[in-house]
Design a protein around this motif. Structure first.
Motif, short mmCIF file in Angstrom:
data_model
loop_
_atom_site.label_atom_id
_atom_site.label_comp_id
_atom_site.label_asym_id
_atom_site.label_seq_id
_atom_site.Cartn_x
_atom_site.Cartn_y
_atom_site.Cartn_z
N SER A 1 0.03 9.21 4.39
CA SER A 1 -1.21 9.93 4.12
C SER A 1 -0.81 11.36 3.76
CB SER A 1 -2.11 9.92 5.36
OG SER A 1 -3.26 10.69 5.13
N VAL B 1 -6.40 14.47 -1.27
CA VAL B 1 -5.94 13.55 -0.25
C VAL B 1 -5.41 12.34 -1.01
CG1 VAL B 1 -6.61 12.04 1.65
CG2 VAL B 1 -7.64 14.31 1.45
N ASP C 1 -4.01 8.60 0.10
CA ASP C 1 -3.77 7.70 1.22
C ASP C 1 -4.07 6.27 0.80
OD1 ASP C 1 -6.56 7.59 1.18
OD2 ASP C 1 -6.81 8.73 3.03
N GLU C 2 -4.35 5.41 1.75
CA GLU C 2 -4.61 4.02 1.43
C GLU C 2 -5.84 3.84 0.53
OE1 GLU C 2 -6.58 4.99 5.34
OE2 GLU C 2 -4.55 5.23 4.57
N ASN C 3 -6.65 4.88 0.40
CA ASN C 3 -7.83 4.84 -0.47
C ASN C 3 -7.56 5.42 -1.85
OD1 ASN C 3 -9.54 3.71 1.56
ND2 ASN C 3 -9.53 5.71 2.54
N VAL D 1 0.67 4.35 -2.70
CA VAL D 1 0.47 5.74 -2.29
C VAL D 1 1.64 6.60 -2.73
CG1 VAL D 1 0.26 7.29 -0.31
CG2 VAL D 1 -1.05 5.18 -0.36
N ARG E 1 -2.05 15.23 2.29
CA ARG E 1 -3.12 16.20 2.06
C ARG E 1 -2.47 17.44 1.48
NH1 ARG E 1 -7.87 15.19 4.40
NH2 ARG E 1 -7.95 13.52 5.94
N LYS F 1 0.83 -1.20 0.00
CA LYS F 1 0.00 0.00 0.00
C LYS F 1 0.87 1.25 0.00
CE LYS F 1 -3.97 -1.98 2.35
NZ LYS F 1 -4.82 -1.90 3.54
N LYS G 1 1.65 6.68 8.54
CA LYS G 1 0.64 6.03 9.37
C LYS G 1 1.03 4.56 9.58
CE LYS G 1 -2.48 9.39 9.22
NZ LYS G 1 -3.34 9.89 10.21
N GLY H 1 2.47 15.54 4.63
CA GLY H 1 2.39 14.10 4.63
C GLY H 1 2.74 13.55 6.00
N GLU H 2 2.15 12.40 6.30
CA GLU H 2 2.36 11.79 7.61
C GLU H 2 2.39 10.27 7.45
OE1 GLU H 2 0.04 11.65 11.93
OE2 GLU H 2 -0.85 12.72 10.24
#
Length: 125
Positions: free
Chosen positions: A77, A97, A99-101, A6, A79, A2, A67, A64-65
């Protein structure tokens, strides 16, 4: 895995050509765009933030962070947003955004914009 997806999406967004914007009075010559603001922070542990503003009205901000560090679900993640002044003089802003989605953009246009709501919806999925 993942994390790789990303990061690949973030790299694609960063490398994508940005729309050309007309130059404002501060930059009479299109070749003379100046950086008005540049801020960067990176903790070296997976979190970062930056902001950029140019004399032609272009702006970009991102943070970015990391997770779930050290787990199978580790991912970054992100933004952020970027904006530019279109040839029509309208400011367009993409907020996103990643991220994992996946990559999730939203396009906004200032008053008088020429993009139809249907076109905006097709660009942002």
């Amino acid at each position: 895995m993942k994390l790789l997806v990303v990061l690949s999406l973030v790299a694609l967004v960063a490398a994508a050509p940005k729309p050309q914007a007309p130059r404002q009075a501060a930059a009479a010559n299109p070749q003379e765009v100046q950086i008005l603001k540049l801020e960067t922070e990176n903790d070296g542990l997976g979190s970062y933030r930056y902001a950029l503003e140019q004399s032609d009205g272009t702006k970009k901000e991102e943070q970015g962070e990391l997770k779930n560090a050290g787990t199978d679900d580790e991912a970054i993640s992100v933004r952020g947003s970027y904006s530019w002044v279109g040839l029509d003089g309208v400011t367009y802003t993409v907020t996103y955004v990643a991220d994992e989605n996946g990559f999730q953009p939203t396009l906004e246009q200032g008053p008088g914009g020429v993009l139809s709501p249907a076109l905006i919806a097709s660009l942002t999925g």
